[in-house]
Design a protein around this motif. Structure first.
Motif, PDB file in Angstrom:
ATOM      1  N   ALA A 105      45.324  27.515 -43.198  1.00 37.16           N
ATOM      2  CA  ALA A 105      44.598  27.071 -42.205  1.00 37.16           C
ATOM      3  C   ALA A 105      44.673  27.665 -40.643  1.00 37.16           C
ATOM      4  CB  ALA A 105      43.970  25.674 -42.124  1.00 37.16           C
ATOM      5  N   LEU A 106      46.378  27.495 -40.549  1.00 39.96           N
ATOM      6  CA  LEU A 106      46.799  27.850 -38.956  1.00 39.96           C
ATOM      7  C   LEU A 106      46.785  29.472 -38.947  1.00 39.96           C
ATOM      8  CD1 LEU A 106      49.674  25.590 -38.997  1.00 39.96           C
ATOM      9  CD2 LEU A 106      47.820  25.610 -37.235  1.00 39.96           C
ATOM     10  N   THR A 107      46.875  30.272 -39.996  1.00 38.81           N
ATOM     11  CA  THR A 107      46.587  31.767 -39.700  1.00 38.81           C
ATOM     12  C   THR A 107      45.367  31.965 -39.293  1.00 38.81           C
ATOM     13  OG1 THR A 107      45.765  32.120 -41.957  1.00 38.81           O
ATOM     14  CG2 THR A 107      48.117  32.153 -41.740  1.00 38.81           C
ATOM     15  N   SER A 108      44.092  31.214 -39.420  1.00 35.65           N
ATOM     16  CA  SER A 108      42.924  31.329 -38.947  1.00 35.65           C
ATOM     17  C   SER A 108      42.822  30.705 -37.405  1.00 35.65           C
ATOM     18  CB  SER A 108      41.805  30.673 -39.524  1.00 35.65           C
ATOM     19  OG  SER A 108      40.792  30.619 -39.165  1.00 35.65           O
ATOM     20  N   LEU A 153      56.579  39.047 -44.863  1.00 29.81           N
ATOM     21  CA  LEU A 153      56.680  38.126 -45.881  1.00 29.81           C
ATOM     22  C   LEU A 153      57.151  36.584 -45.769  1.00 29.81           C
ATOM     23  CD1 LEU A 153      58.376  40.940 -48.348  1.00 29.81           C
ATOM     24  CD2 LEU A 153      55.914  40.107 -48.209  1.00 29.81           C
ATOM     25  N   THR A 154      57.092  36.317 -44.536  1.00 26.70           N
ATOM     26  CA  THR A 154      57.101  34.901 -44.220  1.00 26.70           C
ATOM     27  C   THR A 154      56.188  34.460 -43.069  1.00 26.70           C
ATOM     28  OG1 THR A 154      58.700  35.511 -42.479  1.00 26.70           O
ATOM     29  CG2 THR A 154      59.799  35.061 -44.524  1.00 26.70           C
ATOM     30  N   ILE A 155      56.036  33.239 -42.851  1.00 26.07           N
ATOM     31  CA  ILE A 155      54.678  32.751 -42.121  1.00 26.07           C
ATOM     32  C   ILE A 155      55.041  33.033 -40.605  1.00 26.07           C
ATOM     33  CG2 ILE A 155      53.734  30.406 -41.318  1.00 26.07           C
ATOM     34  CD1 ILE A 155      52.870  31.421 -43.592  1.00 26.07           C
ATOM     35  N   PRO A 156      56.225  32.847 -39.996  1.00 30.85           N
ATOM     36  CA  PRO A 156      56.527  33.192 -38.638  1.00 30.85           C
ATOM     37  C   PRO A 156      55.711  34.264 -38.125  1.00 30.85           C
ATOM     38  CG  PRO A 156      58.283  31.927 -39.215  1.00 30.85           C
ATOM     39  CD  PRO A 156      57.584  32.307 -40.553  1.00 30.85           C
ATOM     40  N   PRO A 157      56.108  35.854 -38.682  1.00 31.05           N
ATOM     41  CA  PRO A 157      55.636  36.995 -38.101  1.00 31.05           C
ATOM     42  C   PRO A 157      54.134  36.896 -38.517  1.00 31.05           C
ATOM     43  CG  PRO A 157      57.070  37.373 -40.061  1.00 31.05           C
ATOM     44  CD  PRO A 157      57.091  35.749 -39.586  1.00 31.05           C
ATOM     45  N   VAL A 158      53.661  36.319 -39.577  1.00 29.30           N
ATOM     46  CA  VAL A 158      52.121  36.225 -39.825  1.00 29.30           C
ATOM     47  C   VAL A 158      51.386  35.486 -38.822  1.00 29.30           C
ATOM     48  CG1 VAL A 158      50.204  35.365 -41.503  1.00 29.30           C
ATOM     49  CG2 VAL A 158      52.463  36.414 -42.436  1.00 29.30           C
ATOM     50  N   PHE A 163      47.971  36.215 -34.080  1.00 28.88           N
ATOM     51  CA  PHE A 163      47.575  35.954 -32.716  1.00 28.88           C
ATOM     52  C   PHE A 163      47.238  37.180 -31.863  1.00 28.88           C
ATOM     53  CE2 PHE A 163      48.775  35.248 -28.335  1.00 28.88           C
ATOM     54  CZ  PHE A 163      48.150  34.243 -27.791  1.00 28.88           C
ATOM     55  N   LEU A 164      48.050  38.123 -32.264  1.00 25.13           N
ATOM     56  CA  LEU A 164      48.054  39.511 -31.484  1.00 25.13           C
ATOM     57  C   LEU A 164      46.688  40.133 -31.771  1.00 25.13           C
ATOM     58  CD1 LEU A 164      51.720  40.826 -31.378  1.00 25.13           C
ATOM     59  CD2 LEU A 164      50.275  39.977 -29.599  1.00 25.13           C
ATOM     60  N   GLY A 312      33.053  28.729 -38.698  1.00 25.88           N
ATOM     61  CA  GLY A 312      34.401  29.220 -38.897  1.00 25.88           C
ATOM     62  C   GLY A 312      35.070  28.579 -40.144  1.00 25.88           C
ATOM     63  N   GLY A 313      34.760  27.435 -40.471  1.00 27.22           N
ATOM     64  CA  GLY A 313      35.447  26.336 -41.546  1.00 27.22           C
ATOM     65  C   GLY A 313      35.086  27.058 -42.803  1.00 27.22           C
ATOM     66  N   ILE A 314      33.562  27.406 -42.688  1.00 28.14           N
ATOM     67  CA  ILE A 314      32.925  27.796 -44.203  1.00 28.14           C
ATOM     68  C   ILE A 314      33.507  29.131 -44.346  1.00 28.14           C
ATOM     69  CG2 ILE A 314      30.744  28.387 -45.190  1.00 28.14           C
ATOM     70  CD1 ILE A 314      29.324  26.223 -43.601  1.00 28.14           C
ATOM     71  N   ASN A 315      33.628  30.196 -43.579  1.00 27.30           N
ATOM     72  CA  ASN A 315      33.980  31.611 -43.730  1.00 27.30           C
ATOM     73  C   ASN A 315      35.295  31.446 -44.213  1.00 27.30           C
ATOM     74  OD1 ASN A 315      31.563  32.565 -43.011  1.00 27.30           O
ATOM     75  ND2 ASN A 315      32.028  32.941 -41.007  1.00 27.30           N
ATOM     76  N   THR A 316      36.297  30.801 -43.538  1.00 25.81           N
ATOM     77  CA  THR A 316      37.873  30.777 -43.754  1.00 25.81           C
ATOM     78  C   THR A 316      38.085  30.136 -45.347  1.00 25.81           C
ATOM     79  OG1 THR A 316      38.519  30.430 -41.442  1.00 25.81           O
ATOM     80  CG2 THR A 316      39.946  29.862 -43.078  1.00 25.81           C
ATOM     81  N   PHE A 317      37.265  29.117 -45.650  1.00 29.04           N
ATOM     82  CA  PHE A 317      37.537  28.501 -46.728  1.00 29.04           C
ATOM     83  C   PHE A 317      36.471  28.879 -47.941  1.00 29.04           C
ATOM     84  CE2 PHE A 317      39.947  26.056 -44.037  1.00 29.04           C
ATOM     85  CZ  PHE A 317      41.116  25.319 -44.967  1.00 29.04           C
TER      86      PHE A 317
END
Length: 515
Positions: A105-108, A153-158, A163-164, A312-317
């Motif tokens: 969810a945070l990636t969105s 392959l890890t969450i921080p760079p994702v 964000f960018l 936004g929630g419907i599209n993401t999930f």
């Protein structure tokens, strides 16, 4: 004989001088009522030009052929770029990067946070820089970021890359909306906006197909897994689209290489009746202050926010709901997402047709909420079983109608706000609301409420009510403003003579609001 020839030449020169004087007299005569401060329109204005209906149709068709396809290409590309995580989320991506709890969810949320951060800057760049080049450059940057996402392959760079992606995507909506205003009449804008925004639905179809295809890559192919090949494929498409956009999308009608100088005048005069001009680079403090004082700015903000808090929630999930909540397997989920995308395109076209036919944008938007309310109630009351899966997926398809109000909201923005500085601020605030709603929306789907997310659906029902109330208040405000302008109108006020003076919608007595 020579003397006669001299007399003729002298007479011709005298006539030329007189014609030049008359020309300058004509210019002086219209200066007061047709002042051109618009940077792109200057030198291409002829208030006496008459465009016939037949000419207008030919000109519109030329725009449809030369400009609209490039707008659609750009929009579908960014939708593909940011939509890669949808199918990847059920293709092993979460396991590969170690995503847990609210990480997906945070990636969105990070993407939309990037858009929020970028919007104030983006809208000032849109006011100052060539639109086609600006958009093409942003698309090239998205391509590079998507390649980076394929190897994260890890969450921080994702999180950082998402964000960018959002930061540079913040250019996107304002650029395309500005292009729409530059080329199309007010009555044409709802349909055109729906066309290029419906590419979101087409991108869902394509992405679901890619998900289905790349899911069949088992293990590692050339050292990469299926979801990585998915990202790389989309990045290649994005790069090609960026080059095409950079080279061929015109920055404005007066800079379009496919138009002659005479044609440019016609295309500028064609949009005179919009009362919004083409481009003016000077920042005006009085317009900025008006944007912040105008209640319409905040009503647009609320409409965009309430809409995207749901959509936004419907599209993401969507993929996870079809897979986990309704009980379909991964391949079935990808296949069922294809008609979901087609449904988005269909609802956008229905909305555009009704708005164009009735000229009642806000009333049509209220009607569009009803299918979503019905669909939400069905998902809440019908338990997922083998024999109810078909009904549940039908209800979910029904809930795509509310998304089609998005282009209508932005057509209310593009058609009802004038003055380049005021537009840049109002565009920014509306897109911040749009991004903010999308950022928060995924957080309304808490992992503890999985897999049916009933609490999320209850929240959505409340948001539908808020949206309807805001539509009613907005329409009331615009109706009252039009009545006030009509009452104050003088005999000189209905000539569109002040279209290129960079006046705001409130300052211009000739401006009328679309309902």
């Amino acid at each position: 004989m020579d003397q006669k020839k001299e007399d003729v030449v002298h007479a011709e020169n005298l006539e030329h001088v007189n014609s030049v004087d008359r020309y300058h007299d004509d210019i002086e005569a219209i200066k007061g009522r047709d002042l051109v401060v618009d940077d792109d329109a200057r030198g291409y204005v002829d208030p006496n030009l008459i465009i016939t209906d037949e000419e207008n149709k030919k000109m519109r068709w030329k725009i449809h052929k030369r400009v609209l396809p490039l707008m659609c290409l750009a929009y579908i590309t960014q939708a593909l770029d940011k939509g890669t995580l949808g199918p990847a989320s059920i293709m092993g991506w979460q396991e590969s990067v170690g995503a847990k709890g609210q990480d997906y969810a945070l990636t969105s949320t990070m993407l939309w946070a990037g858009i929020i951060a970028g919007e104030p800057i983006a809208n000032q760049l849109v006011r100052k820089l060539p639109l086609g080049k600006l958009l093409g450059t942003a698309m090239m940057i998205w391509t590079a970021l998507l390649i980076g996402l394929a190897f994260s392959l890890t969450i921080p760079p994702v999180f950082a890359i998402r964000f960018l992606l959002g930061f540079f995507e913040s250019l996107f909506g304002p650029v395309l909306l500005s292009i729409t205003v530059q080329w199309y009449l007010k009555d044409e804008q709802p349909f055109v906006s729906s066309i290029w925004q419906s590419m979101l639905g087409l991108s869902n179809v394509i992405m679901s197909f890619f998900g289905f295809v790349f899911y069949h890559i088992k293990g590692k192919a050339s050292g990469l897994v299926g979801w990585q090949w998915l990202f790389i494929t989309v990045a290649i498409i994005s790069f090609c689209a960026a080059i095409i956009t950079f080279l061929f999308l015109p920055d404005s009608p007066t800079r379009a290489r496919f138009l002659t100088e005479q044609e440019k005048v016609k295309y500028v005069e064609r949009v005179r009746s919009n009362g919004q001009g083409l481009k003016h680079k000077v920042f005006k403090k009085d317009q900025a202050w008006e944007a912040f004082k105008d209640p319409y700015t905040y009503l647009l903000f609320a409409l965009a926010l309430f809409n995207t808090l749901v959509v936004g929630g419907i599209n993401t999930f969507s993929s996870l709901l079809i897979n986990k909540a309704f009980g379909f397997n991964v391949m079935e989920s990808n296949l069922l997402s294809m008609p979901l995308g087609a449904m988005v395109v269909l609802t956008y076209m229905i909305q555009a047709y009704l708005v164009t036919k009735t000229k009642q944008t806000l009333l049509v938007m209220i009607g569009t909420v009803i299918p979503n309310i019905i669909g939400s109630v069905m998902l809440i009351t019908i338990a997922p079983k083998t024999n109810t899966r078909g009904v549940l997926i039908f209800a979910f398809y029904l809930m795509q109608f509310f998304q089609s109000t998005n282009p209508s909201i932005f057509s209310l923005l593009s058609r009802n706000v004038s003055g380049q500085t005021k537009k840049s601020i109002t565009y920014a605030s509306t897109y911040i609301a749009w991004a903010g709603g999308n950022a928060i929306a995924s957080q309304l789907f808490q992992s503890k409420w999985a897999p049916r997310y009933l609490n999320s659906l209850y929240i959505h029902l409340g948001l539908y009510g808020c949206f309807i109330i805001t539509c009613i208040v907005t329409r009331t405000l615009l109706v009252l403003r039009n009545k006030k302008k009509e009452a104050a109108m003088s005999s000189e006020d209905n000539t569109n003579s002040r279209a290129f003076e960079d006046l705001t919608d409130i300052q211009n007595p000739e401006f009328r609001y679309a309902l």
